[in-house]
Design a protein around this motif. Structure first.
Motif, PDB file in Angstrom:
ATOM      1  N   THR A   1       0.930  -1.209   0.046  1.00 16.40           N
ATOM      2  CA  THR A   1       0.046  -0.076   0.053  1.00 16.40           C
ATOM      3  C   THR A   1       1.007   1.077  -0.094  1.00 16.40           C
ATOM      4  N   ASP A   2       0.478   2.185  -0.625  1.00 18.52           N
ATOM      5  CA  ASP A   2       1.436   3.558  -0.925  1.00 18.52           C
ATOM      6  C   ASP A   2       1.636   4.200   0.256  1.00 18.52           C
ATOM      7  N   PHE A   3       0.721   4.480   1.131  1.00 16.26           N
ATOM      8  CA  PHE A   3       0.696   5.230   2.297  1.00 16.26           C
ATOM      9  C   PHE A   3       1.610   4.404   3.410  1.00 16.26           C
ATOM     10  N   VAL A   4       1.257   3.291   3.223  1.00 22.11           N
ATOM     11  CA  VAL A   4       2.095   2.399   4.261  1.00 22.11           C
ATOM     12  C   VAL A   4       3.516   2.480   4.027  1.00 22.11           C
ATOM     13  N   LEU A   5       4.017   2.182   2.718  1.00 21.29           N
ATOM     14  CA  LEU A   5       5.141   2.425   2.266  1.00 21.29           C
ATOM     15  C   LEU A   5       5.841   3.751   2.397  1.00 21.29           C
TER      16      LEU A   5
END
Length: 656
Positions: free
Chosen positions: A77-81
């Motif tokens: 997931t983008d915001f997790v990364l």
């Protein structure tokens, strides 16, 4: 939801400090790590995990490492990364081989073009790989290999992020291969804005290192062209607009532009700086913060240069110490004092000639600088003041040995008096001619409307950034001549009625509904232009292997006016798409400036004739393999017009 994820949510809600033991310890996390890796709560584990890893016993270090790798491996997931990159960077250097693993993992995720990750997620991973590689040459080469292998068909979101990071990487590493990558990306419409901006920043960085005035000017103009491309490819880009206007101000100051124009450009820079601050709101990775600081410094530079330009107009200063320390010497060494560089370069090459010439020409200013240095021999700017005074003395000596020029010929751009003085006209006739031309131009300028002046100013500002206009006297003369007489031509044709001037009848609706041919506009404008500008040709041949409509010549250079009519769509976008290629093909061997003059037969003008200011637009044309764009001035002449009284009749008919 995994039970540990539920526990994490409750712990975070409580706001208390916690450790891995609060969720069962490292042994409980080992089998659960891959289930937690792509959850929104994964990043909450990273901080206590890394702290525990650093302090773990030898027996537990492998368990911490295993959990660490599993959590990151499954994260997609983008915001997790993004959050994971921020957190882990704060803990560097990571225990054991944690940094090596992070870089290789982020690099692999960035390169994953198999649709297993979104473009945004890959962009976040690329951000991480770049942060890790900044100070590691071995990792830099691996990252460069990824940049060189970018495919034009890749996800646009990822390519936009890749363009931004490649540009920032160039500012750190100055690897020329990254410029090739950005040029390739700039050819893609979806990525053009980001790639063009980074090419502008790269050119700006190179210009800042130049010490020669001509080399600095050329490279600053190249940067300006790229920033202009960014603005054309993106509706909202305050950072590009800030640099675009900032460079306009710097180049204008260098070329001797009037103080009033510098003040208006400086005001626009300050507005762009405000918009940039509101737009960014301090968000983004750390390297983006450095960019925002740099933009703020350029905003300060624009304000300082415009302010100094006003002071240089004065014969002396009321508070000389404040002006010399806070303005004169600060701008004289602007690269170090304002832009925070560690050496002089392109900025000084641009601002110092005008400062030296101005102070040398004003005895009061020169005296105040000398007196200031006597009183401030140990000041931080004393060395710069001594250098300035030495250069002033050289200029004064040169001027004393030079024959006096008439005051009217003192400006950098030749005045009418200077042009006439240098002509082959017999001496006895020069004074008479000078008076006649001065009176004619004075009357002409006095009667120009603010709308005409605004069009001329807007188009010249757009052309000023092109080298064929700013650095080619014949190019400047041709473009300015055509622009002025086009504006006057459009003004004339919008004002006169077909009863007063039957030659303009083709611009009005005909009773039989027939439409005029473009030849009528071509011949009408040629008659107008040939009367006012010598050296105009009608339909000359052997121009780009074809026949051009109207050509003007100045010395070895030429400028072509291509005349068309349009019956379907006369928007600037449509005209650009249809005719820009043909118009710019007349620019293959001379200046890359041209004009497209279009008879608008697509708009029935039922609401009245358009305003003069809406009929002119400058457009750059970028051709593959060419470093500098070509410029086209598009001008529309409204056709199918109705008399004002007919508009009233039409309105009444439509109302009933």
């Amino acid at each position: 939801m995994h039970p540990i994820e539920a526990e994490l949510i409750e712990i975070v809600k409580s706001g208390r400090d916690w450790q891995l033991e609060d969720v069962g310890g490292i042994a409980k996390l080992v089998p659960a790590a891959r289930s937690l890796g792509d959850t929104p709560m994964m990043t909450e584990l990273l901080h206590p995990l890394v702290l525990g890893w650093s302090n773990a016993t030898a027996a537990d270090r492998d368990a911490h490492k295993s959990v660490f790798r599993d959590l990151l491996d499954v994260a997609t997931t983008d915001f997790v990364l993004l959050e994971a990159v921020d957190i882990l960077e704060q803990h560097r250097p990571l225990p054991d081989d944690g940094d090596e693993y992070c870089f290789m993992l982020f690099l692999a995720k960035a390169a994953a073009s198999d649709h297993s990750l979104s473009g945004l997620s890959r962009g976040a991973a690329l951000d991480g790989a770049f942060r890790w590689a900044v100070d590691n040459r071995r990792w830099q080469l691996r990252l460069l290999d990824l940049f060189l292998g970018l495919s034009p068909g890749d996800d646009p979101e990822f390519l936009r992020r890749a363009a931004k990071i490649a540009g920032v990487a160039y500012s750190h590493w100055r690897d020329k291969d990254l410029i090739d990558v950005l040029r390739k990306l700039a050819q893609l419409e979806a990525v053009r804005a980001e790639a063009a901006f980074e090419l502008g920043m790269a050119s700006l960085a190179e210009a800042m290192d130049r010490t020669d005035s001509n080399a600095a000017t050329t490279t600053f103009r190249e940067a300006r062209e790229w920033f202009g491309t960014t603005g054309g490819a993106s509706e909202q880009h305050p950072e590009a607009n800030l640099y675009l206007d900032g460079l306009d101000l710097l180049l204008s100051f260098h070329s001797g532009a009037a103080v009033a124009s510098l003040g208006s450009v400086s005001a626009r820079v300050q507005q762009h700086a405000f918009e940039l601050h509101a737009w960014s709101a301090g968000s983004g990775p750390p390297w983006l913060g450095a960019r925002q600081t740099e933009a703020a410094c350029w905003s300060a530079l624009a304000s300082a240069v415009a302010g100094l330009a006003e002071r240089l107009e004065e014969p002396s200063w009321w508070e000389p110490a404040a002006v010399i320390e806070g303005g004169l010497l600060s701008v004289y060494s602007a690269g170090r004092s304002i832009l925070r560089r560690d050496q002089h370069g392109g900025i000084e090459a641009m601002v110092r000639p005008r400062i030296r010439a101005s102070v040398a020409a004003q005895a009061g200013q020169a005296h105040q600088v000398r007196l200031w240095l006597q009183q401030n021999a140990t000041h931080e700017w004393a060395t710069e003041a001594r250098e300035l005074i030495a250069q002033i003395d050289v200029l004064i000596d040169e001027q004393s040995d030079r024959p006096k020029n008439p005051p009217e010929a003192a400006s950098e751009r030749a005045s009418l008096a200077a042009i006439i003085a240098g002509s082959n006209i017999p001496e006895a006739q020069k004074n008479v001619l000078a008076g006649v031309v001065a009176n004619a131009m004075s009357l002409h300028l006095a009667n120009m409307t603010s709308a005409e002046t605004a069009v001329v100013e807007r188009c010249c500002e757009a052309a000023r950034g092109h080298n064929d206009y700013s650095a080619n006297a014949n190019g400047t003369r041709l473009f300015d001549t055509v622009l002025l007489w086009l504006v006057r031509f459009v003004f004339n044709r919008l004002e006169l009625t077909k009863g007063d001037d039957p030659t303009g009848a083709y611009l009005f609706e005909r009773d039989d509904g027939s439409l005029p041919h473009e030849d009528e506009l071509q011949q009408d404008f040629f008659r107008w232009l040939a009367t006012n500008a010598a050296g105009s040709d009608l339909e000359p041949t052997n121009i780009a292997s074809g026949r051009a409509d109207i050509r003007l010549r100045s010395g070895p250079e030429r400028l072509v006016v291509e005349v068309k009519r349009e019956e379907t769509d006369c928007s600037f976008d449509a005209l650009f798409k249809s005719y820009a290629a043909q118009t710019t093909d007349y620019q293959n061997v001379s200046i890359r400036l041209g004009v497209l003059l279009v008879l608008d037969l697509a708009t029935p003008n039922r609401e009245g004739t358009p305003h003069l200011t809406s009929l002119f637009e400058m457009r750059p044309v970028h051709r593959v393999g060419e470093s500098a764009p070509r410029l086209v001035l598009i001008v529309k002449i409204p056709g199918r017009r109705k008399r004002p009284s007919d508009l009233t009749k039409l309105a009444k008919i439509c109302r009933h």
